[in-house]
Design an enzyme around this catalytic site. Structure first.
Site, PDB file in Angstrom:
ATOM      1  N   ARG A 170       5.477  66.339 -45.248  1.00 54.92           N
ATOM      2  CA  ARG A 170       5.331  65.367 -44.179  1.00 54.92           C
ATOM      3  C   ARG A 170       4.412  65.935 -43.118  1.00 54.92           C
ATOM      4  NH1 ARG A 170       6.736  62.393 -47.396  1.00 54.92           N
ATOM      5  NH2 ARG A 170       8.464  60.893 -47.434  1.00 54.92           N
ATOM      6  N   GLU A 199      -0.727  59.630 -39.540  1.00 57.09           N
ATOM      7  CA  GLU A 199      -1.463  59.040 -40.662  1.00 57.09           C
ATOM      8  C   GLU A 199      -1.342  57.531 -40.740  1.00 57.09           C
ATOM      9  OE1 GLU A 199       1.367  59.305 -44.542  1.00 57.09           O
ATOM     10  OE2 GLU A 199       0.614  61.229 -43.822  1.00 57.09           O
ATOM     11  N   HIS A 231      -2.626  60.903 -48.404  1.00 57.18           N
ATOM     12  CA  HIS A 231      -1.257  60.744 -48.904  1.00 57.18           C
ATOM     13  C   HIS A 231      -1.239  60.145 -50.320  1.00 57.18           C
ATOM     14  CE1 HIS A 231       3.087  60.349 -47.247  1.00 57.18           C
ATOM     15  NE2 HIS A 231       3.105  60.649 -48.534  1.00 57.18           N
TER      16      HIS A 231
END
Length: 276
Positions: A170, A199, A231
């Site tokens: 994360r 993000e 991601h």
């Protein structure tokens, strides 16, 4: 709650984007705990190899007719020490892969699995020890109040000069402002990030014709020793199918006695703590 919401179905394993303290005793939360740990473990290796051997740079360079090796020097992974923070499903697969590189593998977990460490051949150490002796550090733990910004200037000061940091966990595990400073003074030698704490403002969207207004993200993108992807570690055919299947199954179980993959937690005056 006011709109009659009784269930939040997460299509991911993480639950840090839910105010679980507010949801307690009001809304059920379900998740997809392990849609494809192999996908993320394999991607972690891809990031490490690409960052170390500058494969992304070589690809761009040779397409332009430049076959120079200048600036492409990497290092052997063999005999290097890699520290794994968090030894859940993803990390266990990652460790199995890393054994093939003949690396020295150490790990930290708040709840160590000593049986698995013996089976896979790695050693649990304290977090400070991991920081001090690792050549490479991979973040594979969840984001909790305890782990938020665990990689900060203080912890980075304990690390070897030139350490490599890989984050497929994360974004907020790392204090991005501190990371920029550590990269500038060469304390951190390289970083590969598939996640970023802000993000949600950028990832999964096309901003190629716009200016990145997040100054920290823009600064990180400017470093030639930083590799950022949006991601995508989870993004395989197998994982996407599993996410859909498990999510629909979780919802189908909502009206039954037992809800599958429910997130259980307890709360005190300050924080909530996941029990599963």
């Amino acid at each position: 709650v006011k709109m009659g919401v009784q269930l939040i179905a997460l299509r991911c394993s993480g639950y840090n984007n839910i105010n679980i303290k507010y949801a307690k005793d009001k809304i059920k939360i379900v998740r997809v705990p392990a849609y494809s740990p192999s996908a993320i473990a394999e991607y972690t290796i891809a990031l490490l190899l690409t960052l170390n051997r500058k494969i992304n740079k070589a690809y761009i360079r040779t397409r332009e007719g430049n076959f120079s090796l200048e600036g492409l020097l990497g290092f052997n992974l063999e005999h290097k020490t890699i520290g794994i923070i968090g030894t859940g499903r993803i990390a266990k697969i990652l460790i199995r892969i890393l054994k093939g590189f003949n690396m020295n593998i150490i790990a930290y977990d708040k709840y160590p699995d000593n049986k698995v460490s013996q089976e896979l051949g790695f050693e649990y150490v304290s977090l400070d020890t991991l920081y001090r002796i690792s050549d490479i550090i991979s973040l594979n733990c969840p984001l909790t109040p305890e782990t938020k910004y665990m990689i900060n200037r203080s912890s980075m000061n304990l690390m070897k000069d030139g350490v490599t940091i890989i984050n497929t966990g994360r974004g907020a595990l790392i204090d991005s402002v501190d990371l920029v400073e550590a990269l500038k003074d060469h304390k951190v030698g390289a970083a590969a990030l598939d996640v970023y704490e802000e993000e949600s403002e950028y990832f999964f969207e096309d901003f190629s014709n716009d200016i990145v207004e997040d100054d920290i993200l823009a600064r990180l993108l400017s470093f030639n020793n930083v590799l950022i992807t949006s991601h995508q570690a989870f993004f395989t055919e197998e994982a996407v199918k599993e996410i859909a299947k498990v999510t629909l199954n979780n919802i189908a179980f909502f009206n039954k006695d037992e809800i599958q993959n429910e997130v259980f937690y307890t709360c005190d005056d300050n924080n909530c703590y996941i029990k599963d």
